[in-house]
Design a protein around this motif. Structure first.
Motif, mmCIF file in Angstrom:
data_model
loop_
_atom_site.group_PDB
_atom_site.id
_atom_site.type_symbol
_atom_site.label_atom_id
_atom_site.label_comp_id
_atom_site.label_asym_id
_atom_site.label_seq_id
_atom_site.Cartn_x
_atom_site.Cartn_y
_atom_site.Cartn_z
ATOM 1 N N SER A 1 8.569 -99.577 20.220
ATOM 2 C CA SER A 1 7.311 -99.383 19.504
ATOM 3 C C SER A 1 7.603 -99.235 18.010
ATOM 4 O O SER A 1 8.468 -98.450 17.619
ATOM 5 C CB SER A 1 6.598 -98.127 20.005
ATOM 6 O OG SER A 1 6.331 -98.181 21.393
ATOM 7 N N TRP B 1 5.307 -99.985 29.165
ATOM 8 C CA TRP B 1 5.431 -99.756 27.725
ATOM 9 C C TRP B 1 4.770 -98.432 27.377
ATOM 10 O O TRP B 1 3.540 -98.359 27.309
ATOM 11 C CB TRP B 1 4.796 -100.914 26.951
ATOM 12 C CG TRP B 1 4.847 -100.786 25.454
ATOM 13 C CD1 TRP B 1 5.643 -99.958 24.705
ATOM 14 C CD2 TRP B 1 4.051 -101.524 24.512
ATOM 15 N NE1 TRP B 1 5.403 -100.134 23.363
ATOM 16 C CE2 TRP B 1 4.427 -101.099 23.216
ATOM 17 C CE3 TRP B 1 3.072 -102.515 24.638
ATOM 18 C CZ2 TRP B 1 3.843 -101.621 22.065
ATOM 19 C CZ3 TRP B 1 2.488 -103.025 23.499
ATOM 20 C CH2 TRP B 1 2.874 -102.589 22.228
ATOM 21 N N HIS B 2 5.570 -97.403 27.202
ATOM 22 C CA HIS B 2 5.050 -96.161 26.643
ATOM 23 C C HIS B 2 4.852 -96.415 25.148
ATOM 24 O O HIS B 2 5.741 -96.161 24.336
ATOM 25 C CB HIS B 2 6.009 -95.001 26.903
ATOM 26 C CG HIS B 2 5.917 -94.461 28.302
ATOM 27 N ND1 HIS B 2 6.641 -94.973 29.351
ATOM 28 C CD2 HIS B 2 5.161 -93.465 28.815
ATOM 29 C CE1 HIS B 2 6.354 -94.304 30.458
ATOM 30 N NE2 HIS B 2 5.451 -93.389 30.159
ATOM 31 N N TRP B 3 3.690 -96.902 24.832
ATOM 32 C CA TRP B 3 3.355 -97.407 23.508
ATOM 33 C C TRP B 3 3.087 -96.246 22.561
ATOM 34 O O TRP B 3 2.038 -95.604 22.637
ATOM 35 C CB TRP B 3 2.138 -98.328 23.645
ATOM 36 C CG TRP B 3 1.669 -99.040 22.427
ATOM 37 C CD1 TRP B 3 2.078 -98.899 21.140
ATOM 38 C CD2 TRP B 3 0.648 -100.059 22.408
ATOM 39 N NE1 TRP B 3 1.385 -99.746 20.312
ATOM 40 C CE2 TRP B 3 0.506 -100.473 21.061
ATOM 41 C CE3 TRP B 3 -0.156 -100.649 23.379
ATOM 42 C CZ2 TRP B 3 -0.418 -101.453 20.674
ATOM 43 C CZ3 TRP B 3 -1.064 -101.616 23.007
ATOM 44 C CH2 TRP B 3 -1.191 -102.028 21.665
ATOM 45 N N ASN B 4 4.036 -95.972 21.694
ATOM 46 C CA ASN B 4 3.796 -94.971 20.657
ATOM 47 C C ASN B 4 2.641 -95.443 19.792
ATOM 48 O O ASN B 4 2.625 -96.603 19.360
ATOM 49 C CB ASN B 4 5.040 -94.794 19.789
ATOM 50 C CG ASN B 4 5.554 -93.369 19.772
ATOM 51 O OD1 ASN B 4 5.802 -92.796 20.825
ATOM 52 N ND2 ASN B 4 5.715 -92.801 18.580
ATOM 53 N N PHE C 1 2.938 -91.509 22.483
ATOM 54 C CA PHE C 1 2.103 -92.226 23.449
ATOM 55 C C PHE C 1 1.100 -91.285 24.112
ATOM 56 O O PHE C 1 0.136 -91.735 24.718
ATOM 57 C CB PHE C 1 2.964 -92.931 24.516
ATOM 58 C CG PHE C 1 4.129 -92.136 25.005
ATOM 59 C CD1 PHE C 1 3.988 -91.247 26.052
ATOM 60 C CD2 PHE C 1 5.381 -92.272 24.422
ATOM 61 C CE1 PHE C 1 5.060 -90.498 26.511
ATOM 62 C CE2 PHE C 1 6.467 -91.540 24.876
ATOM 63 C CZ PHE C 1 6.311 -90.647 25.918
ATOM 64 N N ASP D 1 1.892 -104.419 16.770
ATOM 65 C CA ASP D 1 2.704 -103.856 17.846
ATOM 66 C C ASP D 1 2.793 -104.814 19.037
ATOM 67 O O ASP D 1 3.869 -104.993 19.627
ATOM 68 C CB ASP D 1 2.116 -102.516 18.297
ATOM 69 C CG ASP D 1 2.358 -101.398 17.289
ATOM 70 O OD1 ASP D 1 2.773 -101.706 16.152
ATOM 71 O OD2 ASP D 1 2.132 -100.225 17.634
ATOM 72 N N ILE D 2 1.673 -105.425 19.379
ATOM 73 C CA ILE D 2 1.668 -106.399 20.480
ATOM 74 C C ILE D 2 2.606 -107.556 20.141
ATOM 75 O O ILE D 2 3.352 -108.046 21.008
ATOM 76 C CB ILE D 2 0.238 -106.902 20.743
ATOM 77 C CG1 ILE D 2 -0.616 -105.779 21.358
ATOM 78 C CG2 ILE D 2 0.249 -108.124 21.660
ATOM 79 C CD1 ILE D 2 -2.092 -106.103 21.455
ATOM 80 N N ILE E 1 6.355 -106.561 20.662
ATOM 81 C CA ILE E 1 6.752 -106.553 22.076
ATOM 82 C C ILE E 1 6.755 -107.969 22.634
ATOM 83 O O ILE E 1 7.604 -108.322 23.464
ATOM 84 C CB ILE E 1 5.829 -105.629 22.883
ATOM 85 C CG1 ILE E 1 5.895 -104.199 22.320
ATOM 86 C CG2 ILE E 1 6.207 -105.644 24.357
ATOM 87 C CD1 ILE E 1 7.281 -103.603 22.223
ATOM 88 N N PRO F 1 1.494 -103.062 31.377
ATOM 89 C CA PRO F 1 1.114 -102.327 30.162
ATOM 90 C C PRO F 1 -0.076 -101.407 30.410
ATOM 91 O O PRO F 1 -0.752 -101.493 31.442
ATOM 92 C CB PRO F 1 0.733 -103.453 29.203
ATOM 93 C CG PRO F 1 0.151 -104.501 30.105
ATOM 94 C CD PRO F 1 0.951 -104.428 31.391
ATOM 95 N N TRP G 1 -4.282 -94.816 24.906
ATOM 96 C CA TRP G 1 -5.048 -96.024 25.244
ATOM 97 C C TRP G 1 -6.137 -95.753 26.292
ATOM 98 O O TRP G 1 -7.004 -96.587 26.500
ATOM 99 C CB TRP G 1 -4.130 -97.141 25.708
ATOM 100 C CG TRP G 1 -3.151 -96.779 26.795
ATOM 101 C CD1 TRP G 1 -3.376 -96.781 28.137
ATOM 102 C CD2 TRP G 1 -1.790 -96.363 26.610
ATOM 103 N NE1 TRP G 1 -2.243 -96.391 28.814
ATOM 104 C CE2 TRP G 1 -1.251 -96.141 27.896
ATOM 105 C CE3 TRP G 1 -0.978 -96.175 25.501
ATOM 106 C CZ2 TRP G 1 0.076 -95.723 28.097
ATOM 107 C CZ3 TRP G 1 0.334 -95.760 25.698
ATOM 108 C CH2 TRP G 1 0.844 -95.536 26.975
#
Length: 343
Positions: A75, A105-108, A126, A153-154, A157, A175, A186
Motif C-alpha cells: 500500500s 489486500w489489507h489496504w492502508n 486499514f 493505489d489500485i 497493486i 479485495p 472500505w
C-alpha cells in the motif's frame, strides 16, 4: 442433518471476465471439477515472519494446496513510510512449486492516517479506527484528490498483479474483504460506496490494466453488500470459531448460498480453527478451499523453536485434515498449467 444442495455444487467454469486468460480458465475449471467432492487445504503466510508452510510440512509431511498472500505492505501509504512488500515474489515461487495463489489486500488508507500508536499507528491504517479517510466522500467526487488517490493505489497493486499475469499465474483475488463488518475503512460508510469501489476496481484492473488472470473472490459477508453476479466469480466467508472448535460452519455456508440464486463456488477464505472434514461432509458444508490465518492460529515459539500450537487447532486435527481423503494437499494438485480448458 444433511442438506440437499447438490445443484449448487454444479458450477459452470465460466468466469465473469470474457477475456480471461487461459491460466485463470484452467484454475476455475479445476475448482469447479472438485467443488463438492474435495476441499483444498490452504494457509495464509505471515506479514513479517513467514514460517507457516514449513511448519505444516514438518508436521504433516506435505504443503497446503492454496497459499495465502497479502499486498498489505505494498500500500502506498505504507511504502512511503518504509514498508517493503515481499509477497508478490513469494507468490510467484509458490506457483512455480505447484501451489495455488490467493491474495487479499489489507489496504492502508491512501491518506488521513490517525497515526497514534500503539493501537492506531500508521501500520494499522486499514482499520476504520486508524484513519479518517471517508470512502463515501471520495466516491461521490471523481474529481477529488481522495478519488485520485484511490486510483493511484489500485494502479500500484495492479502493477504487482501484472507481474503475476506476465508469469502465467492465476490469482484468486479477494479485495475489500469483510466489508460489512465495518472494521475496515472500505466498509465504514455502508454498502453503497463499497460496492462502487468494488466495481471501480474491477473495471480499472480488467480494462485499463488488462488483468485477465484474476478470479474475483467476493468476501463482503452480507447479502446487501453483494455487487452482483456479473462482478463475482467466487464467494468467500471468513470464520473464526472458538479455540479447538472444529465445527463445519454449516450455517455460514447456508448464509453464503443465500447471497445469490446463481451457482457460485463458496470458499472458507479465512479461518481460525480448522473445520473437521467429517463434519463438513455430514452437514453438506463442502467448502471449496480453506485458508487458515497465520501466526498464533498455527504456530508458537517454544524453547527458541517455532512449533505447532495446539491453541486453535490441535496437532491431531491438523494431521487429520491434511491426511483426510476429502482434502487436497499441494502434492495432489494436477499440473494447472496444462489442466484441460473448459469446453
Amino acid at each position: 442433518m444433511a442438506y440437499d444442495w447438490g445443484h449448487r455444487f454444479r458450477v459452470e467454469p465460466k468466469l465473469i471476465d470474457p477475456q480471461a486468460d487461459d491460466c485463470a480458465k484452467r484454475l476455475m475449471a479445476y475448482l469447479c471439477d472438485t467443488y463438492g467432492k474435495r476441499m483444498l487445504t490452504g494457509q495464509q503466510i505471515g506479514v513479517n515472519s513467514t514460517p507457516e508452510m514449513e511448519v505444516i510440512l514438518r508436521e504433516t509431511g506435505t504443503y497446503p494446496a492454496v497459499g495465502g498472500f497479502d499486498f498489505m505492505n505494498d500500500s502506498p501509504s505504507r511504502t512511503e513510510r518504509g514498508a517493503v512488500g515481499t509477497d508478490t515474489a513469494l507468490a510467484l515461487k509458490w506457483w512455480e512449486a505447484g501451489g495455488i495463489v490467493t491474495f487479499c489486500w489489507h489496504w492502508n488508507a491512501p491518506k488521513d492516517l490517525v497515526d497514534l500508536p500503539p493501537d492506531n499507528g500508521w501500520h494499522r491504517g486499514f482499520y476504520t479506527s486508524a484513519t479518517t479517510f471517508d470512502l463515501a466522500k471520495a466516491m461521490a467526487d471523481p474529481s477529488s484528490e481522495d478519488y485520485a488517490l484511490l486510483l493511484r493505489d489500485i494502479d500500484v497493486i495492479s502493477g504487482l498483479l501484472s507481474q503475476l499475469r506476465d508469469a502465467g499465474v492465476p490469482v484468486l483475488w479477494r479485495p475489500l474483504h469483510e466489508a460489512s463488518g465495518s472494521w475496515f475503512w472500505w466498509g465504514a460508510k455502508g454498502a453503497e460506496p463499497c460496492i462502487q469501489l468494488w466495481k471501480l476496481m474491477h473495471d480499472r484492473m480488467t480494462r485499463l490494466h488488462g488483468l485477465h488472470n484474476l478470479i474475483w473472490v467476493w468476501n463482503g459477508q452480507a447479502k446487501d453488500w453483494y455487487p452482483g453476479d456479473e462482478f463475482v466469480d467466487i464467494i468467500g466467508e471468513d470464520i473464526y470459531s472458538p479455540e479447538q472448535n472444529y465445527q463445519s460452519n454449516v450455517e455460514r455456508f447456508r448464509q453464503a448460498l443465500s447471497y445469490t440464486e446463481a451457482a457460485k463456488i463458496i470458499a472458507l477464505s479465512e479461518n481460525g480453527p480448522l473445520a473437521d472434514p467429517d463434519r463438513m461432509i455430514a452437514d453438506g458444508a463442502l467448502w471449496s478451499w480453506n485458508c487458515t490465518w497465520y501466526g498464533q492460529f498455527l504456530h508458537k515459539q517454544e524453547d527458541g523453536q517455532i512449533v505447532v500450537s495446539d491453541q486453535y487447532t490441535e496437532r491431531e486435527m491438523l494431521n487429520n485434515v491434511y491426511r483426510h481423503p476429502f482434502t487436497v494437499t499441494r502434492d495432489e494438485l494436477p499440473d494447472l498449467r496444462t489442466y484441460p480448458l473448459p469446453e
